[in-house]
Design an enzyme around this catalytic site. Structure first.
Site, PDB file in Angstrom:
ATOM      1  N   GLY A  82       0.836  -1.196   0.000  1.00 59.77           N
ATOM      2  CA  GLY A  82       0.000   0.000   0.000  1.00 59.77           C
ATOM      3  C   GLY A  82       0.872   1.248   0.000  1.00 59.77           C
ATOM      4  CB  SER A  96      -2.380  -2.610   1.391  1.00 56.02           C
ATOM      5  OG  SER A  96      -1.472  -3.507   1.983  1.00 56.02           O
ATOM      6  CB  CYS A 134       7.751   5.235  20.334  1.00 62.69           C
ATOM      7  SG  CYS A 134       9.435   5.351  20.899  1.00 62.69           S
ATOM      8  CG  ASN A 136      -4.070   5.067   9.390  1.00 62.56           C
ATOM      9  OD1 ASN A 136      -4.302   6.034   8.655  1.00 62.56           O
ATOM     10  ND2 ASN A 136      -3.028   5.013  10.180  1.00 62.56           N
ATOM     11  CG  HIS A 176      -0.782  -6.156   5.239  1.00 67.00           C
ATOM     12  ND1 HIS A 176      -0.796  -5.716   6.543  1.00 67.00           N
ATOM     13  CD2 HIS A 176      -0.249  -5.145   4.523  1.00 67.00           C
ATOM     14  CE1 HIS A 176      -0.271  -4.496   6.598  1.00 67.00           C
ATOM     15  NE2 HIS A 176       0.059  -4.128   5.384  1.00 67.00           N
ATOM     16  CD  GLN A 190      -6.917   0.959   8.047  1.00 65.77           C
ATOM     17  OE1 GLN A 190      -7.848   0.310   8.526  1.00 65.77           O
ATOM     18  NE2 GLN A 190      -5.652   0.668   8.315  1.00 65.77           N
ATOM     19  CB  THR A 228      10.549 -10.837 -11.436  1.00 64.06           C
ATOM     20  OG1 THR A 228      11.521 -10.691 -12.467  1.00 64.06           O
ATOM     21  CG2 THR A 228       9.885 -12.199 -11.550  1.00 64.06           C
TER      22      THR A 228
HETATM   23  C1  LIG Z   1      -1.591   0.080   6.210  1.00 64.25           C
HETATM   24  C2  LIG Z   1      -1.824   1.351   5.497  1.00 64.25           C
HETATM   25  C3  LIG Z   1      -0.958   1.799   4.477  1.00 64.25           C
HETATM   26  C4  LIG Z   1       0.289   1.061   4.121  1.00 64.25           C
HETATM   27  O1  LIG Z   1       0.061  -0.162   3.495  1.00 64.25           O
HETATM   28  P1  LIG Z   1       1.259  -1.268   3.532  1.00 64.25           P
HETATM   29  O2  LIG Z   1       0.799  -2.323   2.595  1.00 64.25           O
HETATM   30  O3  LIG Z   1       1.376  -1.722   4.944  1.00 64.25           O
HETATM   31  O4  LIG Z   1       2.484  -0.574   3.048  1.00 64.25           O
HETATM   32  C5  LIG Z   1      -1.258   2.972   3.834  1.00 64.25           C
HETATM   33  N1  LIG Z   1      -2.341   3.688   4.155  1.00 64.25           N
HETATM   34  C6  LIG Z   1      -3.199   3.301   5.102  1.00 64.25           C
HETATM   35  C7  LIG Z   1      -4.405   4.131   5.403  1.00 64.25           C
HETATM   36  C8  LIG Z   1      -2.961   2.135   5.818  1.00 64.25           C
HETATM   37  O5  LIG Z   1      -3.808   1.770   6.782  1.00 64.25           O
END
Ligand SMILES: *Cc1c(COP(=O)(O)O)cnc(C)c1O
Length: 409
Positions: free
Chosen positions: A73, A201, A327, A153, A203, A181, A239
């Protein structure tokens, strides 16, 4: 006693679904062919990528030629923003975003600022919502890009993306939304929204880490981000992460199938947690929009406690949540999002984000609330201010004051 894990940090990442892993595995073992090659085993990889592309396109109502796989993402955000800014450099150097973006967007804008672009960071109101009129007022004759996230997020607030896209389109300005999100949590239809560029994204919706998508609307031109081979129709070299791409395709398909039911279920857990917490605990503030928010997001400020300490104490009980403070390199900075919605440093530092997912249960909520009461009570004992306020005659009036704060939200 060994507690089972209660995972309440789905906004950070989600567990990979078994069905998704099963589809991915052959592409890590049996089908290792390079999709750019012409022989059969290479074609197997190519076919798998194109099936995933169809699944992603269908899930967000795009065409397959508008879907580009990326490494995350974060990469999608970087590519969209830099790509659009550089592409239109001759037209203008003014670009617009908000004060509450994810670091992947915010830090990209900061870098562009260092490179000579002029950036407007739109403020948000106390619910975390962008004001359309403020956006319109910020637009200049040399504005070339607007980037506003779909769902925040940290606090879960949803933005009026359709209206913003309309404003951008009327002015001929490229519009990107970070929908990382949103996708998999709420319906996302790129045609209905009218966006030019959209990031997502894998995950965040029970797919694998390290794979993302950038949707680029047909006809929208942005500069390439990765240079090299001809992958992704000459736009994103390297790739392909075939197993990852297979995984994001399967995960998005699964998330769409039960979206409405999951949305309802997850929101019901979130609301159950909120109601229990507000009825059993005092000095608590809900952050973000009361209703116009992600189904799984609950962000609360616990006055007189430190979020980081709470997170650690909850972790000792095997409950995973996220604190509102980040942090960074040894120095504690309160969240830019919580400050942007007007929280004091104290409340920002006392914030916790709970993000629920489809595998959570009502029992998880009960155990969470029980643990919160215990940890917060313990931590507040260390606060002389809380002890003074909560004892004796002051108690009622302060309780009322906090109730007022909450009811104003
Ligand atoms: C998690 C997140 C990202 C980053 O995505 P990744 O795949 O972890 O790099 C970007 N924007 C928002 C709002 C997210 O919650």
């Amino acid at each position: 006693m060994e507690n089972r894990l209660i995972y309440l940090d789905h906004a950070a990442t989600t567990p990979l679904k078994k069905e998704v892993l099963e589809e991915m595995l052959p592409y890590l073992t049996t089908y290792y062919g390079n999709p750019s090659s012409l022989y059969a085993i290479g074609r197997e990889s190519k076919k798998a990528i194109e099936l995933a592309r169809e699944r992603v396109a269908k899930a967000i109502n795009a065409s397959v030629t508008e879907i580009f796989f990326t490494g995350s993402g974060t990469e999608s955000d970087n590519w969209a923003i830099r790509g659009a800014a550089y592409q239109n450099r001759q037209k203008g150097r003014h670009i617009i975003t908000t004060a509450i973006e994810h670091h992947a967007v915010m830090h990209t804008f900061r870098q562009l600022e260092e490179e000579g672009f002029e950036v407007t960071y739109l403020p948000v109101d106390e619910t975390g919502t962008v004001d359309i009129q403020k956006l319109i007022n910020a637009i200049q004759s040399d504005t070339t890009l607007i980037s506003v996230m779909y769902a925040n997020n940290e606090i879960g607030t949803l933005q009026p993306i359709k209206e913003i896209a309309k404003v951008a389109q009327d002015k001929g300005i490229c519009f990107h939304t970070d929908a990382v999100q949103a996708v998999g949590s709420i319906p996302v239809d790129v045609k209905d929204l009218g966006v030019d560029l959209l990031s997502l994204s894998g995950h965040k919706f029970y797919g694998p880490k390290g794979v993302g998508v950038l949707y680029i609307k047909k006809g929208v031109k942005i500069q390439n981000y990765m240079n090299g081979g001809a992958q992704e129709r000459n736009k994103r070299a390297g790739t392909e992460n075939i197993a990852g791409i297979v995984g994001i395709g399967k995960a998005i398909e699964l998330s769409i199938q039960k979206l409405e039911a999951n949305q309802k279920y997850i929101a019901s857990l979130r609301d159950l947690a909120l109601n229990q917490i507000l009825s059993k605990m005092t000095f608590i503030k809900l952050n973000g929009h009361k209703t116009n928010r992600l189904p799984g997001n609950l962000n609360l400020s616990f006055q007189f406690v430190e979020g980081e300490s709470m997170t650690i104490m909850l972790d000792q009980r095997n409950i995973a949540v996220s604190s509102g403070s980040a942090c960074a390199s040894g120095s504690f900075d309160p969240s830019h999002v919580l400050l942007a919605i007007g929280l004091s440093h104290e409340l920002a530092f006392g914030s916790i984000r709970f993000s629920f997912g489809e595998e959570n249960t009502e029992e998880d909520v009960d155990l969470l609330v029980e643990a919160l009461i215990e940890t917060v009570t313990e931590l507040r004992k260390l606060s002389p201010l809380f002890m003074a306020l909560s004892g004796g005659v002051q108690r009622q009036s302060n309780k009322r004051k906090v109730k007022n704060i909450i009811s104003k939200m």
